[in-house]
Design an enzyme around this catalytic site. Structure first.
Site, mmCIF file in Angstrom:
data_model
loop_
_atom_site.group_PDB
_atom_site.id
_atom_site.type_symbol
_atom_site.label_atom_id
_atom_site.label_comp_id
_atom_site.label_asym_id
_atom_site.label_seq_id
_atom_site.Cartn_x
_atom_site.Cartn_y
_atom_site.Cartn_z
ATOM 1 N N TYR A 1 0.842 -1.200 0.000
ATOM 2 C CA TYR A 1 0.000 0.000 0.000
ATOM 3 C C TYR A 1 0.876 1.248 0.000
ATOM 4 O O TYR A 1 0.705 2.145 -0.835
ATOM 5 C CB TYR A 1 -0.916 -0.012 1.223
ATOM 6 C CG TYR A 1 -1.585 1.301 1.515
ATOM 7 C CD1 TYR A 1 -1.007 2.219 2.397
ATOM 8 C CD2 TYR A 1 -2.790 1.633 0.910
ATOM 9 C CE1 TYR A 1 -1.615 3.443 2.662
ATOM 10 C CE2 TYR A 1 -3.403 2.847 1.173
ATOM 11 C CZ TYR A 1 -2.803 3.745 2.044
ATOM 12 O OH TYR A 1 -3.401 4.969 2.310
HETATM 13 N N1 LIG Z 1 -9.547 7.533 5.887
HETATM 14 C C1 LIG Z 1 -8.361 7.981 6.303
HETATM 15 O O1 LIG Z 1 -8.161 8.281 7.505
HETATM 16 C C2 LIG Z 1 -7.234 8.148 5.318
HETATM 17 C C3 LIG Z 1 -7.461 8.127 3.956
HETATM 18 N N2 LIG Z 1 -6.414 8.290 3.076
HETATM 19 C C4 LIG Z 1 -6.675 8.284 1.633
HETATM 20 O O2 LIG Z 1 -7.771 9.151 1.344
HETATM 21 C C5 LIG Z 1 -8.588 8.566 0.307
HETATM 22 C C6 LIG Z 1 -10.013 8.387 0.832
HETATM 23 O O3 LIG Z 1 -9.949 7.569 2.008
HETATM 24 P P1 LIG Z 1 -11.271 6.763 2.478
HETATM 25 O O4 LIG Z 1 -12.470 7.593 2.246
HETATM 26 O O5 LIG Z 1 -10.986 6.188 3.820
HETATM 27 O O6 LIG Z 1 -11.281 5.591 1.390
HETATM 28 P P2 LIG Z 1 -12.077 4.195 1.427
HETATM 29 O O7 LIG Z 1 -11.201 3.145 2.023
HETATM 30 O O8 LIG Z 1 -13.424 4.431 1.974
HETATM 31 O O9 LIG Z 1 -12.156 3.881 -0.167
HETATM 32 C C7 LIG Z 1 -12.726 4.827 -1.032
HETATM 33 C C8 LIG Z 1 -13.434 4.121 -2.125
HETATM 34 O O10 LIG Z 1 -12.511 3.448 -2.994
HETATM 35 C C9 LIG Z 1 -13.250 2.416 -3.618
HETATM 36 N N3 LIG Z 1 -12.405 1.375 -4.203
HETATM 37 C C10 LIG Z 1 -11.581 0.534 -3.568
HETATM 38 N N4 LIG Z 1 -11.030 -0.338 -4.443
HETATM 39 C C11 LIG Z 1 -11.548 -0.025 -5.669
HETATM 40 C C12 LIG Z 1 -11.393 -0.565 -6.969
HETATM 41 N N5 LIG Z 1 -10.587 -1.613 -7.198
HETATM 42 N N6 LIG Z 1 -12.093 -0.016 -7.984
HETATM 43 C C13 LIG Z 1 -12.908 1.043 -7.755
HETATM 44 N N7 LIG Z 1 -13.091 1.614 -6.549
HETATM 45 C C14 LIG Z 1 -12.423 1.065 -5.516
HETATM 46 C C15 LIG Z 1 -14.125 1.841 -2.517
HETATM 47 O O11 LIG Z 1 -15.257 1.220 -3.109
HETATM 48 P P3 LIG Z 1 -16.282 0.326 -2.236
HETATM 49 O O12 LIG Z 1 -17.258 1.310 -1.651
HETATM 50 O O13 LIG Z 1 -16.897 -0.613 -3.238
HETATM 51 O O14 LIG Z 1 -15.456 -0.399 -1.191
HETATM 52 C C16 LIG Z 1 -14.436 3.054 -1.665
HETATM 53 O O15 LIG Z 1 -15.743 3.530 -1.850
HETATM 54 C C17 LIG Z 1 -7.905 7.260 -0.079
HETATM 55 O O16 LIG Z 1 -7.083 7.437 -1.208
HETATM 56 C C18 LIG Z 1 -7.081 6.914 1.150
HETATM 57 O O17 LIG Z 1 -5.959 6.086 0.841
HETATM 58 C C19 LIG Z 1 -5.120 8.431 3.497
HETATM 59 C C20 LIG Z 1 -4.842 8.448 4.845
HETATM 60 C C21 LIG Z 1 -5.880 8.359 5.850
HETATM 61 N N1 LIG Z 2 -8.301 3.615 1.374
HETATM 62 C C1 LIG Z 2 -7.985 3.893 2.645
HETATM 63 N N2 LIG Z 2 -6.737 4.296 2.943
HETATM 64 C C2 LIG Z 2 -6.432 4.543 4.260
HETATM 65 C C3 LIG Z 2 -7.382 4.420 5.269
HETATM 66 C C4 LIG Z 2 -8.700 4.012 4.906
HETATM 67 O O1 LIG Z 2 -9.598 3.870 5.763
HETATM 68 N N3 LIG Z 2 -8.943 3.764 3.593
HETATM 69 N N4 LIG Z 2 -7.083 4.683 6.570
HETATM 70 C C5 LIG Z 2 -5.844 5.011 6.929
HETATM 71 C C6 LIG Z 2 -5.566 5.245 8.408
HETATM 72 O O2 LIG Z 2 -6.477 6.229 8.891
HETATM 73 C C7 LIG Z 2 -4.150 5.696 8.741
HETATM 74 O O3 LIG Z 2 -3.905 6.929 8.116
HETATM 75 C C8 LIG Z 2 -4.002 5.899 10.233
HETATM 76 O O4 LIG Z 2 -3.888 4.684 10.877
HETATM 77 C C9 LIG Z 2 -4.730 5.107 5.952
HETATM 78 N N5 LIG Z 2 -5.178 4.901 4.592
#
Ligand SMILES: NC(=O)C1=CN([C@@H]2O[C@H](COP(=O)(O)OP(=O)(O)OC[C@H]3O[C@@H](n4cnc5c(N)ncnc54)[C@H](OP(=O)(O)O)[C@@H]3O)[C@@H](O)[C@H]2O)C=CC1
Ligand SMILES: Nc1nc2c(c(=O)[nH]1)N=C([C@H](O)[C@@H](O)CO)CN2
Length: 235
Positions: A147
């Site tokens: 990742y």
């Molecule tokens: N949440 C956090 O605290 C953090 C988030 N981030 C980054 O911010 C962004 C948003 O995070 P977050 O909202 O938690 O994301 P999620 O983990 O909720 O994923 C966002 C969406 O991506 C979709 N997805 C996953 N795999 C695929 C695929 N193969 N094809 C199409 N769609 C796909 C999922 O679809 P489905 O609904 O079908 O599962 C989901 O709705 C991400 O890039 C994440 O890495 C970074 C650090 C921390």
């Molecule tokens: N696709 C996602 N990426 C990440 C997520 C998540 O929920 N979906 N969450 C994190 C964590 O919040 C991390 O930043 C702290 O432990 C990282 N990326």
């Protein structure tokens, strides 16, 4: 006239919050979703163009790009949000894990950016590409190796596309640490995670919305990564 903002993976959480924000701002929005969550129906009812896309193979990426062009000739911005936070502890097929991480976090943004440059170039001001990366681009991750590597690739693509697409298109990244927990996260995990940053909070999606708005409204920031991580780098 303002052209649509495309947000990938906007069926839930941060992507959904971004889509809801731009709808509230009276912006045209196009999203991709993999799973048709109820929130996608609500977005569609508000006039958002919702395109189903599971980026699980190369063909699906190309199919999406072709379908996108049916809906609009031009775009104001592309926000690459779709992501899978998979790990070696959850998936011991390391070859498949690596390929899947690289595809969703690097190949999908790369191919969409490569094929959509003309959509972002228009007389209505700058086009923008925003990559959602991660704090772990700076540090690596012993628990999410593939990742983290794939997000580092996306961070590097930010620099390359910024240089290739200037001056009509700006390309930047937002590198979050904890923004929102996942359903099912234990209290122990939450406590441990909150300790990792100086601010010690779960800030919520508004932090990402603010960062994205800063990048969209700038005439000068490009090729950069905006850290949204509560000072985690100083802990
Ligand atoms: N949440 C956090 O605290 C953090 C988030 N981030 C980054 O911010 C962004 C948003 O995070 P977050 O909202 O938690 O994301 P999620 O983990 O909720 O994923 C966002 C969406 O991506 C979709 N997805 C996953 N795999 C695929 C695929 N193969 N094809 C199409 N769609 C796909 C999922 O679809 P489905 O609904 O079908 O599962 C989901 O709705 C991400 O890039 C994440 O890495 C970074 C650090 C921390
Ligand atoms: N696709 C996602 N990426 C990440 C997520 C998540 O929920 N979906 N969450 C994190 C964590 O919040 C991390 O930043 C702290 O432990 C990282 N990326």
């Amino acid at each position: 006239m303002s052209f649509p903002i495309l947000i990938t993976g906007a069926g839930q959480r941060i992507g959904l919050a971004l889509a809801q924000h731009f709808v509230a701002e009276q912006h045209d929005v196009i999203i991709t979703y993999r799973t048709r969550h109820n929130a996608v129906d609500e977005l569609a009812a508000q006039g958002v163009t919702c395109i189903q896309a599971d980026f699980s193979d190369d063909e699906s990426i190309v199919h999406f790009i072709n379908e996108l062009r049916v809906h609009t000739p031009k775009l104001r911005a592309i926000i690459h949000n779709a992501s899978s936070w998979d790990s070696e502890s959850k998936n011991d097929d390391y070859a498949a894990l690596f390929d899947n991480m690289m595809r969703i976090h690097a190949k999908v943004p790369y191919l969409i950016n490569q094929h959509c440059q003309d959509m972002l170039e228009h007389s209505d001001g700058y086009g923008d590409i925003i990559h959602l990366t991660d704090f772990v681009v700076e540090t690596g991750s012993a628990k999410h190796l593939a990742y983290a590597a794939s997000k580092a690739a996306l961070d590097n693509l930010t620099k390359s596309f910024a240089a290739k697409y200037a001056p009509h298109i700006k390309v930047n990244a937002v590198a979050p640490s904890l923004i929102i927990f996942n359903e099912g996260d234990s209290e122990q995990y939450k406590h441990k995670t909150l300790q990792k940053s100086l601010m010690g909070i779960e800030p919520g999606c508004r932090e990402i919305i603010n960062a994205v708005e800063l990048l969209l409204t700038s005439d000068y920031i490009t090729g950069r990564s905006l850290a949204v991580d509560g000072g985690r780098h100083l802990k």
